[in-house]
Design a protein around this motif. Structure first.
Motif, PDB file in Angstrom:
ATOM      1  N   GLU A  99      42.120  38.448  27.924  1.00 49.43           N
ATOM      2  CA  GLU A  99      42.957  37.712  28.777  1.00 49.43           C
ATOM      3  C   GLU A  99      44.477  37.945  27.988  1.00 49.43           C
ATOM      4  O   GLU A  99      45.399  37.877  28.662  1.00 49.43           O
ATOM      5  CB  GLU A  99      42.750  36.399  28.800  1.00 49.43           C
ATOM      6  CG  GLU A  99      41.833  35.954  29.753  1.00 49.43           C
ATOM      7  CD  GLU A  99      41.243  34.343  29.856  1.00 49.43           C
ATOM      8  OE1 GLU A  99      42.017  33.570  29.114  1.00 49.43           O
ATOM      9  OE2 GLU A  99      40.382  33.832  30.459  1.00 49.43           O
ATOM     10  N   LEU A 100      44.289  38.369  26.688  1.00 55.75           N
ATOM     11  CA  LEU A 100      45.428  38.461  25.894  1.00 55.75           C
ATOM     12  C   LEU A 100      45.768  39.947  25.762  1.00 55.75           C
ATOM     13  O   LEU A 100      46.621  40.229  25.116  1.00 55.75           O
ATOM     14  CB  LEU A 100      45.302  37.886  24.446  1.00 55.75           C
ATOM     15  CG  LEU A 100      45.128  36.509  24.257  1.00 55.75           C
ATOM     16  CD1 LEU A 100      44.716  36.044  22.868  1.00 55.75           C
ATOM     17  CD2 LEU A 100      46.188  35.820  24.837  1.00 55.75           C
ATOM     18  N   GLY A 101      44.833  40.807  26.460  1.00 53.44           N
ATOM     19  CA  GLY A 101      45.241  42.225  26.699  1.00 53.44           C
ATOM     20  C   GLY A 101      44.644  43.064  25.662  1.00 53.44           C
ATOM     21  O   GLY A 101      44.758  44.408  25.636  1.00 53.44           O
ATOM     22  N   PHE A 102      43.520  42.568  24.970  1.00 58.57           N
ATOM     23  CA  PHE A 102      42.665  43.428  24.089  1.00 58.57           C
ATOM     24  C   PHE A 102      41.449  44.108  25.038  1.00 58.57           C
ATOM     25  O   PHE A 102      41.169  43.256  25.913  1.00 58.57           O
ATOM     26  CB  PHE A 102      42.288  42.363  22.935  1.00 58.57           C
ATOM     27  CG  PHE A 102      43.409  42.221  22.155  1.00 58.57           C
ATOM     28  CD1 PHE A 102      43.570  43.046  20.955  1.00 58.57           C
ATOM     29  CD2 PHE A 102      44.063  41.082  22.164  1.00 58.57           C
ATOM     30  CE1 PHE A 102      44.595  42.832  20.175  1.00 58.57           C
ATOM     31  CE2 PHE A 102      45.014  40.667  21.295  1.00 58.57           C
ATOM     32  CZ  PHE A 102      45.501  41.566  19.937  1.00 58.57           C
ATOM     33  N   GLU A 103      40.986  45.228  24.315  1.00 61.11           N
ATOM     34  CA  GLU A 103      39.571  45.608  24.957  1.00 61.11           C
ATOM     35  C   GLU A 103      38.720  45.391  23.865  1.00 61.11           C
ATOM     36  O   GLU A 103      38.705  45.805  22.934  1.00 61.11           O
ATOM     37  CB  GLU A 103      39.825  47.131  25.231  1.00 61.11           C
ATOM     38  CG  GLU A 103      40.729  47.456  26.365  1.00 61.11           C
ATOM     39  CD  GLU A 103      41.025  48.962  26.488  1.00 61.11           C
ATOM     40  OE1 GLU A 103      40.297  49.654  25.870  1.00 61.11           O
ATOM     41  OE2 GLU A 103      42.181  49.428  26.718  1.00 61.11           O
ATOM     42  N   CYS A 104      37.855  44.501  24.169  1.00 62.72           N
ATOM     43  CA  CYS A 104      36.746  44.244  23.087  1.00 62.72           C
ATOM     44  C   CYS A 104      35.525  44.923  23.289  1.00 62.72           C
ATOM     45  O   CYS A 104      34.857  44.942  24.572  1.00 62.72           O
ATOM     46  CB  CYS A 104      36.598  42.695  23.235  1.00 62.72           C
ATOM     47  SG  CYS A 104      37.770  41.889  22.713  1.00 62.72           S
ATOM     48  N   ASP A 105      34.958  45.617  22.436  1.00 61.50           N
ATOM     49  CA  ASP A 105      33.580  46.395  22.595  1.00 61.50           C
ATOM     50  C   ASP A 105      32.479  45.290  21.803  1.00 61.50           C
ATOM     51  O   ASP A 105      32.481  45.424  20.859  1.00 61.50           O
ATOM     52  CB  ASP A 105      33.710  47.546  21.634  1.00 61.50           C
ATOM     53  CG  ASP A 105      34.659  48.550  22.461  1.00 61.50           C
ATOM     54  OD1 ASP A 105      34.780  48.484  23.512  1.00 61.50           O
ATOM     55  OD2 ASP A 105      35.211  49.603  21.599  1.00 61.50           O
ATOM     56  N   LEU A 106      32.186  44.622  22.711  1.00 58.30           N
ATOM     57  CA  LEU A 106      31.127  43.607  22.295  1.00 58.30           C
ATOM     58  C   LEU A 106      29.760  44.391  21.906  1.00 58.30           C
ATOM     59  O   LEU A 106      29.108  45.036  22.748  1.00 58.30           O
ATOM     60  CB  LEU A 106      30.732  42.463  23.625  1.00 58.30           C
ATOM     61  CG  LEU A 106      29.705  41.329  23.265  1.00 58.30           C
ATOM     62  CD1 LEU A 106      30.472  40.653  22.156  1.00 58.30           C
ATOM     63  CD2 LEU A 106      29.670  40.716  24.301  1.00 58.30           C
TER      64      LEU A 106
END
Length: 171
Positions: free
Chosen positions: A34-41
């Motif tokens: 939501e803050l604009g990051f791409e998270c690789d979980l």
């Protein structure tokens, strides 16, 4: 909050035994998105030490199991970080440690030990660890989201002045 200096991509590593760490990790990954990051979980069972070289920003969400050991899915990764000992001078990280005070003196020690190893390999601790005691409750999720925002801000501060490209790469 200005997060523009932070790299867009964050590796979120999950070490879990019962699924609680995964739930917390998914929640903060959604919030960071939501803050604009791409998270690789990434489940630690699927991670390998050299993966840390491919990222600038890492969040570890890991529980401590039994008598201070990492959860089953994290054992090989933790042992691999110790054995391979990659240079992590390029890396900023944060840790959310899940544990249970009923198991003192082992409360959260597996996550703390991994953080100490990351420090020893040159990584920069972006923010203080966040501890979650017992089964995560709504207040824990709220605290984890606020912590994730502080961590993202610290990432931005750590990389201020560095050209943020794809978010990956050690150099």
């Amino acid at each position: 909050m200005d997060l523009t200096a932070a790299y867009r991509e964050i590796l979120v590593l999950v070490g879990t035994q019962t699924g609680n760490s995964e739930l917390v990790a998914e929640d903060i990954a959604d919030h960071l998105a939501e803050l604009g990051f791409e998270c690789d979980l990434t489940d630690m069972a699927d991670a390998y030490p050299e993966l840390l070289v491919d990222y600038r920003q890492v969040i570890v969400v890991m529980c401590t199991w039994s008598n201070g050991t990492p959860p089953d899915n994290a054992v090989a990764f933790v042992e691999g970080v110790e054995a391979v000992a990659p240079s992590l001078a390029h890396l900023a990280y944060g840790v959310i440690a899940l544990g249970d005070h009923d198991y003192d003196p082992y409360y959260c020690v597996a996550a703390y030990r991994l953080a100490d190893r990351l420090d020893a390999l040159g990584a920069t601790r972006a923010v203080d660890h966040l501890d979650v005691d017992g089964t995560p409750r709504p207040s824990h999720y709220e605290a984890a989201r606020a912590w994730a925002e502080r961590c993202a801000q610290a990432f931005a501060e750590a990389f201020a002045g560095v050209q943020a490209g794809s978010g990956q790469g050690g150099g």
